[in-house]
Design an enzyme around this catalytic site. Structure first.
Site, PDB file in Angstrom:
ATOM      1  N   ARG A  54      57.673 -22.198   6.233  1.00  0.00           N
ATOM      2  CA  ARG A  54      59.254 -21.950   5.939  1.00  0.00           C
ATOM      3  C   ARG A  54      59.464 -20.175   6.339  1.00  0.00           C
ATOM      4  O   ARG A  54      58.388 -19.451   5.878  1.00  0.00           O
ATOM      5  CB  ARG A  54      59.753 -22.051   4.511  1.00  0.00           C
ATOM      6  N   HIS A  96      62.187 -24.687  14.974  1.00  0.00           N
ATOM      7  CA  HIS A  96      62.155 -25.604  13.643  1.00  0.00           C
ATOM      8  C   HIS A  96      62.076 -26.962  14.335  1.00  0.00           C
ATOM      9  O   HIS A  96      62.990 -27.945  13.933  1.00  0.00           O
ATOM     10  CB  HIS A  96      63.653 -25.652  12.609  1.00  0.00           C
TER      11      HIS A  96
HETATM   12  P1  NDP Z   1      53.128 -30.299  -0.254  1.00  0.00           P
HETATM   13  O1  NDP Z   1      53.763 -30.185  -1.306  1.00  0.00           O
HETATM   14  O2  NDP Z   1      52.352 -31.691   0.202  1.00  0.00           O
HETATM   15  O3  NDP Z   1      51.973 -29.155  -0.040  1.00  0.00           O
HETATM   16  C1  NDP Z   1      52.231 -28.015  -0.536  1.00  0.00           C
HETATM   17  C2  NDP Z   1      51.162 -27.019  -0.609  1.00  0.00           C
HETATM   18  O4  NDP Z   1      51.356 -25.837  -0.773  1.00  0.00           O
HETATM   19  C3  NDP Z   1      50.194 -27.588  -1.753  1.00  0.00           C
HETATM   20  O5  NDP Z   1      48.718 -27.602  -1.460  1.00  0.00           O
HETATM   21  C4  NDP Z   1      50.456 -26.525  -3.053  1.00  0.00           C
HETATM   22  O6  NDP Z   1      49.394 -26.451  -3.787  1.00  0.00           O
HETATM   23  C5  NDP Z   1      50.617 -25.522  -1.972  1.00  0.00           C
HETATM   24  N1  NDP Z   1      51.357 -24.136  -2.938  1.00  0.00           N
HETATM   25  C6  NDP Z   1      52.471 -24.275  -3.555  1.00  0.00           C
HETATM   26  N2  NDP Z   1      52.915 -23.233  -3.953  1.00  0.00           N
HETATM   27  C7  NDP Z   1      51.555 -22.446  -3.850  1.00  0.00           C
HETATM   28  C8  NDP Z   1      51.581 -21.080  -4.376  1.00  0.00           C
HETATM   29  N3  NDP Z   1      52.287 -20.588  -5.287  1.00  0.00           N
HETATM   30  N4  NDP Z   1      50.185 -20.846  -4.258  1.00  0.00           N
HETATM   31  C9  NDP Z   1      49.276 -21.412  -3.491  1.00  0.00           C
HETATM   32  N5  NDP Z   1      49.620 -22.712  -2.988  1.00  0.00           N
HETATM   33  C10 NDP Z   1      50.740 -23.293  -3.286  1.00  0.00           C
HETATM   34  O7  NDP Z   1      54.040 -30.050   0.937  1.00  0.00           O
HETATM   35  P2  NDP Z   1      53.799 -30.672   2.802  1.00  0.00           P
HETATM   36  O8  NDP Z   1      52.359 -30.381   3.052  1.00  0.00           O
HETATM   37  O9  NDP Z   1      54.444 -31.949   2.738  1.00  0.00           O
HETATM   38  O10 NDP Z   1      54.825 -29.470   3.338  1.00  0.00           O
HETATM   39  C11 NDP Z   1      54.564 -28.096   3.254  1.00  0.00           C
HETATM   40  C12 NDP Z   1      55.518 -27.674   3.886  1.00  0.00           C
HETATM   41  O11 NDP Z   1      55.918 -27.605   5.150  1.00  0.00           O
HETATM   42  C13 NDP Z   1      57.169 -28.013   3.347  1.00  0.00           C
HETATM   43  O12 NDP Z   1      57.415 -27.489   2.030  1.00  0.00           O
HETATM   44  C14 NDP Z   1      57.978 -27.526   4.297  1.00  0.00           C
HETATM   45  O13 NDP Z   1      58.539 -26.317   4.137  1.00  0.00           O
HETATM   46  C15 NDP Z   1      57.322 -27.131   5.799  1.00  0.00           C
HETATM   47  N6  NDP Z   1      57.726 -28.410   6.752  1.00  0.00           N
HETATM   48  C16 NDP Z   1      57.911 -27.894   7.972  1.00  0.00           C
HETATM   49  C17 NDP Z   1      58.341 -28.567   8.910  1.00  0.00           C
HETATM   50  C18 NDP Z   1      58.795 -28.173  10.284  1.00  0.00           C
HETATM   51  O14 NDP Z   1      59.120 -28.875  11.249  1.00  0.00           O
HETATM   52  N7  NDP Z   1      58.635 -26.826  10.446  1.00  0.00           N
HETATM   53  C19 NDP Z   1      58.397 -29.967   8.820  1.00  0.00           C
HETATM   54  C20 NDP Z   1      58.086 -30.483   7.571  1.00  0.00           C
HETATM   55  C21 NDP Z   1      57.601 -29.598   6.574  1.00  0.00           C
HETATM   56  P3  NDP Z   1      48.825 -27.618  -4.686  1.00  0.00           P
HETATM   57  O15 NDP Z   1      47.935 -28.600  -3.738  1.00  0.00           O
HETATM   58  O16 NDP Z   1      47.813 -26.931  -5.758  1.00  0.00           O
HETATM   59  O17 NDP Z   1      50.223 -28.441  -5.238  1.00  0.00           O
HETATM   60  C1  OXD Z   2      61.005 -30.701   6.408  1.00  0.00           C
HETATM   61  C2  OXD Z   2      61.333 -29.921   7.743  1.00  0.00           C
HETATM   62  O1  OXD Z   2      61.049 -30.068   5.556  1.00  0.00           O
HETATM   63  O2  OXD Z   2      61.788 -30.684   8.732  1.00  0.00           O
HETATM   64  O3  OXD Z   2      60.967 -31.876   6.619  1.00  0.00           O
HETATM   65  O4  OXD Z   2      61.306 -28.706   7.604  1.00  0.00           O
END
Ligand code: NDP
Ligand code: OXD
Length: 314
Positions: free
Chosen positions: A229, A277
């Site tokens: 993001r 995106h």
């Molecule tokens: P998840 O919720 O499965 O994973 C998030 C990860 O971030 C976890 O490992 C979590 O830690 C870690 N995290 C959260 N907060 C913190 C923090 N304060 N410090 C350190 N680590 C942290 O999400 P996804 O993997 O499914 O997706 C990740 C992101 O990808 C989405 O939130 C979205 O923003 C982005 N995205 C972008 C897309 C695009 O097309 N550009 C498409 C889809 C998603 P923990 O394991 O300990 O909970």
């Molecule tokens: C999602 C994205 O969060 O597309 O799924 O960014």
């Protein structure tokens, strides 16, 4: 009794989802009535499940008082999780199609920087200048965020042979990946990060994870790949780091304002790649199966999967 499922995600996606959701709901043996938000007979108070995305016509959930869950087609839920009208459970999207797309996009961009492909692709001016890149095992790559998408990317990068580390909120133990957590962990992991991939959610804690101080920890000439993001990076600090050569190149898929305004310096910066995106898309078929599985769970009294946690914000 049939359950009422309302497709309240982007309405132009209805044509694609109608068939896929119908097929997936039949496969889990739930009796259902599926309608689009635009349907004239749609009565909010009779809806049992909302299929939702941030570009939905539904932003006030109050009239959906019977709704048992809001099922997001997006993985990132920062645009809804703090909506004060949302009292229903919120499930985010964890989809194999989304995961595979992200792994391919991330590995492609990491490989581009690792191999120094731009030097060949962007013109060699008639010069025959062979350049031998290091092997993947000699390259330290870090994935910030080891959730559904980050851990899948870290594993695939490891399969290519990269020396992979990862960072998450809670400590993880992933085979072949050096795992870090917490603030000290961030500092330690960045010091060894020649290429950093950001797959963190957008929460108050993750805002500006990469800022002037943390960018300075990375080895000079490091690369950044951000499909997570926009707010994860302090844009002004990144531009300064790019101009000074501290960061060699940033590949950015996500931005604080989307679409990225035409006047933004990222568009013209020679060491920034902007993608709109599109790193990974939710795939209709696999996402519909995930939605149907949660509806099946809701109807059989099982716990929902992929529940977003309001406290942690993701
Ligand atoms: P998840 O919720 O499965 O994973 C998030 C990860 O971030 C976890 O490992 C979590 O830690 C870690 N995290 C959260 N907060 C913190 C923090 N304060 N410090 C350190 N680590 C942290 O999400 P996804 O993997 O499914 O997706 C990740 C992101 O990808 C989405 O939130 C979205 O923003 C982005 N995205 C972008 C897309 C695009 O097309 N550009 C498409 C889809 C998603 P923990 O394991 O300990 O909970
Ligand atoms: C999602 C994205 O969060 O597309 O799924 O960014």
């Amino acid at each position: 009794m049939s359950v009422n499922v309302l497709f309240a995600a982007k309405q132009s996606d209805w044509a694609e989802y109608e068939g896929a959701l119908t097929k997936a709901l039949r496969a889990v043996d739930v009796e259902f009535i599926l309608s689009a938000h635009s349907a004239p007979h749609c009565t909010p108070g009779e809806v049992d499940y909302l299929v939702w995305s941030p570009d939905s016509p539904v932003q006030d959930f109050t009239p959906y008082h019977r709704c048992k869950a809001v099922l997001s087609l997006w993985a990132g839920v920062e645009r809804v999780i703090n909506n004060p009208t949302l009292t229903q459970p919120l499930c985010r999207m964890v989809d194999k199609g989304l995961e595979d797309g992200m792994v391919e996009w991330v590995c492609g961009h990491v490989m581009r920087h690792h191999l120094g492909m731009d030097a060949q692709i962007l013109g060699q001016n008639g010069e025959w200048k062979p350049h031998c890149p290091p092997l993947a095992r000699q390259r330290q790559v870090t994935v910030l965020g080891l959730g559904a998408l980050g851990s899948a990317c870290a594993r695939m990068l490891r399969q290519f042979g990269f020396d992979v580390a990862g960072w998450s909120r809670r400590q993880k133990d992933l085979e072949g990946i050096t795992c870090f957590s917490g603030n000290d962990g961030l500092h330690d992991v960045l010091k060894r990060s020649e290429i950093v991939v950001l797959l963190l959610p957008n929460t108050p804690e993750t805002e500006n994870t990469l800022n002037a101080q943390t960018l300075a920890l990375m080895p000079r000439g490091a690369f950044i790949v951000n499909p997570g993001r926009g707010p994860l990076i302090d844009d002004d600090a990144l531009l300064i780091a790019l101009d000074s050569g501290q960061i060699a190149h940033a590949t950015l898929d996500v931005f604080r304002i989307e679409p990225l305004p035409g006047t933004h310096p990222y568009w013209t910066h020679p060491n920034v790649t902007v993608t709109p995106h599109m790193a990974a898309e939710t795939r209709t078929d696999t996402a519909s199966e995930m939605v149907a599985e949660n509806i099946r769970r809701g109807e059989t009294g099982e716990d929902f999967i992929n529940l977003a946690d309001r406290k942690s914000g993701y």
